[in-house]
Design a protein around this motif. Sequence first.
Motif, PDB file in Angstrom:
ATOM      1  N   GLN A  65     -43.693 -40.664  -6.855  1.00 57.45           N
ATOM      2  CA  GLN A  65     -43.332 -39.774  -7.954  1.00 57.45           C
ATOM      3  C   GLN A  65     -44.555 -39.369  -8.766  1.00 57.45           C
ATOM      4  O   GLN A  65     -44.664 -38.212  -9.211  1.00 57.45           O
ATOM      5  CB  GLN A  65     -42.298 -40.443  -8.861  1.00 57.45           C
ATOM      6  N   LEU A  66     -45.503 -40.303  -8.951  1.00 51.64           N
ATOM      7  CA  LEU A  66     -46.748 -39.976  -9.647  1.00 51.64           C
ATOM      8  C   LEU A  66     -47.480 -38.845  -8.933  1.00 51.64           C
ATOM      9  O   LEU A  66     -47.911 -37.871  -9.550  1.00 51.64           O
ATOM     10  CB  LEU A  66     -47.660 -41.205  -9.708  1.00 51.64           C
ATOM     11  N   ALA A  67     -47.616 -39.010  -7.617  1.00 54.16           N
ATOM     12  CA  ALA A  67     -48.327 -38.002  -6.833  1.00 54.16           C
ATOM     13  C   ALA A  67     -47.586 -36.673  -6.845  1.00 54.16           C
ATOM     14  O   ALA A  67     -48.199 -35.602  -6.923  1.00 54.16           O
ATOM     15  CB  ALA A  67     -48.526 -38.495  -5.401  1.00 54.16           C
ATOM     16  N   LEU A 126     -54.836 -34.731 -15.750  1.00 54.85           N
ATOM     17  CA  LEU A 126     -53.839 -35.686 -15.275  1.00 54.85           C
ATOM     18  C   LEU A 126     -54.026 -37.047 -15.932  1.00 54.85           C
ATOM     19  O   LEU A 126     -55.133 -37.434 -16.303  1.00 54.85           O
ATOM     20  CB  LEU A 126     -53.933 -35.845 -13.755  1.00 54.85           C
ATOM     21  N   GLU A 127     -52.933 -37.781 -16.040  1.00 53.33           N
ATOM     22  CA  GLU A 127     -53.030 -39.173 -16.458  1.00 53.33           C
ATOM     23  C   GLU A 127     -53.772 -39.960 -15.374  1.00 53.33           C
ATOM     24  O   GLU A 127     -53.719 -39.597 -14.191  1.00 53.33           O
ATOM     25  CB  GLU A 127     -51.640 -39.761 -16.670  1.00 53.33           C
ATOM     26  N   GLU A 158     -51.793 -40.873 -12.278  1.00 51.58           N
ATOM     27  CA  GLU A 158     -51.436 -39.664 -11.530  1.00 51.58           C
ATOM     28  C   GLU A 158     -52.620 -39.176 -10.710  1.00 51.58           C
ATOM     29  O   GLU A 158     -52.478 -38.810  -9.542  1.00 51.58           O
ATOM     30  CB  GLU A 158     -51.010 -38.552 -12.489  1.00 51.58           C
ATOM     31  N   ARG A 159     -53.771 -39.177 -11.305  1.00 54.41           N
ATOM     32  CA  ARG A 159     -54.967 -38.685 -10.617  1.00 54.41           C
ATOM     33  C   ARG A 159     -55.299 -39.564  -9.413  1.00 54.41           C
ATOM     34  O   ARG A 159     -55.617 -39.058  -8.338  1.00 54.41           O
ATOM     35  CB  ARG A 159     -56.145 -38.647 -11.595  1.00 54.41           C
ATOM     36  N   THR A 195     -44.976 -44.622  -7.164  1.00 51.61           N
ATOM     37  CA  THR A 195     -46.275 -44.038  -6.838  1.00 51.61           C
ATOM     38  C   THR A 195     -46.094 -42.663  -6.209  1.00 51.61           C
ATOM     39  O   THR A 195     -46.842 -41.720  -6.493  1.00 51.61           O
ATOM     40  CB  THR A 195     -47.054 -44.956  -5.882  1.00 51.61           C
ATOM     41  N   PHE A 229     -52.670 -38.947  -6.641  1.00 57.71           N
ATOM     42  CA  PHE A 229     -52.831 -37.633  -6.031  1.00 57.71           C
ATOM     43  C   PHE A 229     -54.068 -37.585  -5.144  1.00 57.71           C
ATOM     44  O   PHE A 229     -54.010 -37.118  -4.000  1.00 57.71           O
ATOM     45  CB  PHE A 229     -52.920 -36.555  -7.111  1.00 57.71           C
ATOM     46  N   ARG A 280     -45.581 -35.501  -9.198  1.00 58.11           N
ATOM     47  CA  ARG A 280     -45.737 -34.874 -10.514  1.00 58.11           C
ATOM     48  C   ARG A 280     -47.131 -34.262 -10.649  1.00 58.11           C
ATOM     49  O   ARG A 280     -47.283 -33.141 -11.142  1.00 58.11           O
ATOM     50  CB  ARG A 280     -45.498 -35.918 -11.603  1.00 58.11           C
ATOM     51  N   ALA A 281     -48.131 -35.001 -10.175  1.00 61.36           N
ATOM     52  CA  ALA A 281     -49.501 -34.480 -10.226  1.00 61.36           C
ATOM     53  C   ALA A 281     -49.641 -33.231  -9.363  1.00 61.36           C
ATOM     54  O   ALA A 281     -50.289 -32.263  -9.754  1.00 61.36           O
ATOM     55  CB  ALA A 281     -50.480 -35.557  -9.758  1.00 61.36           C
TER      56      ALA A 281
END
Length: 297
Positions: A154-156, A120-121, A124-125, A152, A128, A158-159
């Motif tokens: 959306q980051l989670a 993960l980026e 993202e990490r 944020t 998540f 996607r992860a």
Amino acid sequence: MTDTEVLADRFEEHRGRLKAVAYRMLGSLAEAEDAVQETWLKLSRTDADGIVNLGGWLTTVVGRVCLDLLRSRTRRHEEPLDDTFVPDPVIRPLSRIDPEQEVLQADSVGLALLVVLETLEPAERIAFVLHDMFAVPFDDIAPVVERSSAATRQLASRARRRVKGATPSTEPDLGRQRQVLDAFMAASRAGDFEALLAVLDPDVVLRADSGPLVRGAAASKVVRGAKPVAEQALLFARFARYARFALVNGEIGIVHAPEGQPQSVMAVTIEGGRITRMFILADPERLGALELPDLGG
């Protein structure tokens, strides 16, 4: 007690959780300890009287520290971490769990998941781990990753999709895990190729991380397929007598430690009574830094 001593005592109440957070973010026990120590330094330089929720404050601060470490790690490596990388394992005897490590061990994250988290980026990490593993609200994570609350989320999300799609399922029952590994070790000791094939999934993947200095047959590698993995097991069968069962990140694993010196640590994922993934850490430098409990004779 001085104000500093009182603050230090309050911090120690949260140390276990903070290390658990940092370990899941970084996959490195040494870096996790460094992140926790940096969090303490930041707290000691802060007016703690103005902190309403100390636990929440510390969790977000350790998140920022870990994000900086992940970004620094990304800058240092022109290429992503090698496919052979295996995160630091948390090793405990089967008979008991050290009370001081209960928080780190609770809701253990297997090495298979930690390997996926490495892909993960950094942002993202962080999103998540903080939200999905430690229930930190997105509004609190947003300042850490320097995004809006919606971004944020959306980051989670996607992860979460990447983790779900890439993390292999595994047998949850420790007794069944032990049975499969018993069969694997018995076949290895006996040099029984057919018995090894019977306990390995046809599409099994072996990931061995021996570090940058080991060469030859013991070098880092990824091996795919039951026959090649069985051949690898037979290649190192002479070391099977040193094998000891242990909890490796909360699941049954194997530690090879001749004369008490760790030579390798193996974790597996099991599905349908067969081993589907094998993760072996055999990096002498990293193994030497691990805390190895007494696993018995």
